[in-house]
Scaffold this active site. Sequence first.
Site, PDB file in Angstrom:
ATOM      1  N   VAL A 102      46.142  44.197  39.279  1.00 25.44           N
ATOM      2  CA  VAL A 102      45.286  43.030  39.509  1.00 25.44           C
ATOM      3  C   VAL A 102      45.222  42.270  38.186  1.00 25.44           C
ATOM      4  CG1 VAL A 102      43.019  42.222  40.249  1.00 25.44           C
ATOM      5  CG2 VAL A 102      43.986  44.318  41.242  1.00 25.44           C
ATOM      6  N   ASP A 148      44.859  44.722  33.674  1.00 23.88           N
ATOM      7  CA  ASP A 148      44.661  45.172  35.051  1.00 23.88           C
ATOM      8  C   ASP A 148      43.165  45.294  35.316  1.00 23.88           C
ATOM      9  OD1 ASP A 148      44.667  46.335  37.536  1.00 23.88           O
ATOM     10  OD2 ASP A 148      46.046  47.967  37.022  1.00 23.88           O
ATOM     11  N   HIS A 149      42.657  44.424  36.183  1.00 20.55           N
ATOM     12  CA  HIS A 149      41.209  44.385  36.430  1.00 20.55           C
ATOM     13  C   HIS A 149      40.712  45.610  37.202  1.00 20.55           C
ATOM     14  CE1 HIS A 149      37.437  42.581  36.077  1.00 20.55           C
ATOM     15  NE2 HIS A 149      37.725  41.340  36.398  1.00 20.55           N
ATOM     16  N   ARG A 150      41.620  46.426  37.718  1.00 20.60           N
ATOM     17  CA  ARG A 150      41.178  47.676  38.351  1.00 20.60           C
ATOM     18  C   ARG A 150      40.608  48.631  37.307  1.00 20.60           C
ATOM     19  NH1 ARG A 150      46.346  50.063  41.099  1.00 20.60           N
ATOM     20  NH2 ARG A 150      47.074  49.599  38.995  1.00 20.60           N
ATOM     21  N   ILE A 155      40.199  47.585  33.686  1.00 19.14           N
ATOM     22  CA  ILE A 155      39.564  46.894  32.554  1.00 19.14           C
ATOM     23  C   ILE A 155      38.690  45.758  33.065  1.00 19.14           C
ATOM     24  CG2 ILE A 155      40.032  45.646  30.409  1.00 19.14           C
ATOM     25  CD1 ILE A 155      42.899  47.028  30.619  1.00 19.14           C
TER      26      ILE A 155
END
Length: 515
Positions: A306, A486-488, A490
């Site tokens: 993401v 990666d927004h999953r 961070i």
Amino acid sequence: MKRQFLLPDPGEGLLEAEIVAWRVTEGQSIEVNDVLVEIETAKSLVELPSPYAGTVTSLLVAEGTTVEVGSPIVEIDDGEDEAEESGPNLVGYGASDAAPTRRRRRVQSAPERSEASEALSAAYDQHEPGRRADEVHPATTVHAKAEGDPLPTPGRAPAESQLLLASDANSVKAKPPVRKYAKDLGVDLSTVVGTGPDGTITRRDVEAAAAFRYLDDQPKQGRIINDQASFQAGGFQSGGPFQGAQEQPSHAGTSYSGSSFGGGFGPTEGLGGFDPFEGRAERRVPIKGVRKFTAENMVRSVNTHVHVTEWTTIDVTGTMEFVERLKERREFSGLRVSPLLVYAKAICLALGRNPDLNTSWDEERQEIVYYRDVNLGIAAATPRGLMVPNIKAAQRLSLLELCQSINQLVQVSREGKLQPGDYAHGTFTVTNVGVFGIDAGTPIINGDESAIFCMGAIERRPWVVGEGANERVEPRWVTTLAVAFDHRIIDGEQGSRFLHDVGSILAEPAMALLY
């Protein structure tokens, strides 16, 4: 006995490879571990040694062919007799009439023994101990004499003028089709840097040389890439983003389709009437090797991570001044020092305070994996395409050691000799679009990593400095930094803190003492 050598997996877990160049010919005698062939996988060029000694009887695959792992590629006669096959000797069937056959042993004639060697052997013969305690076996004196020609005396190192130069016509390595191609383009092969095996000049090298000759004929408006060597390793260009700050690209009227884009390099016009399309409306290039691997990696990354990207624009005059001071120090003599060195150190320090960006997502076990070491990958446009070799445990290296590692990575990348271990197990990647005069970008996360850092061009810009009554506008070195994560794994907070920490060190390198 004729044996077939099957294409092995070179340790990368891949299913196929391309035969680049045969190092043997049919009828040639070889020994164990002699190099048979050079293959190109999606990641590297690999030389395959022979497991047999004997004579090459047949090359089963032509150069340029892609074959699957486990396929026979060469046949070798090892000189052994093939054992005759006999049926099973079951109870009640009796013994086979044929006498058992054995492999013929290779008998080597014993070397002639000189008087000195016989005397030496006699001197070391072991005597059986006697039964008496006072029995003594005297030692035999060996009188050896010199035999053969005397050893040569140490020679002197060749003078620089005696070394084989790239401009020497005898040193040019190119296949006949490539020589004809260069002749058609009017390219002098003695001026071309070969990027193929053992410095062999490839078709792409000729195209690159022709393109740069075309660019040299154009009005000089300042270019970032201005020689063949820097083009072939654009990600490691001399001067890095600093050079990009001084020179702006001028690509008007020129079409680039370099090796990192899956095709030949060169403008479609201005090459002495040569048309790379050969009169056709389109040109097709097979998707294979590095291009195929890169495409699969990018699609997997986009469909898995993401992606979120953040930017910050900062004054890096302190970094530029620090780089100039490092160049003057004796410890760094002989090394190429660029802003990339300070960037790499700043990233390692910032990752120490923000470990969430040095991670990966384990989907199968539903775990986030935190890595102790920072295996810092540096994206590079190599002669074979986009590669991301990495420096193992970069956070443990001193500034000098880090500089040496970057220089070594540059050299190996330019020579096209990267091996699987050079880009395996990366944990964080740096990409540099600044060498092309680009301010910033939204990079795609590499592999299973969780973040990637993007370096933009460093340029002279007006910048507000000072405070209050001392506030003023001065020309400063300014750049834009970007990080995609990666927004999953961070959140925006961790990503922002990391980018702020890197920017703080680059703005004032002395801040590194606080980390």
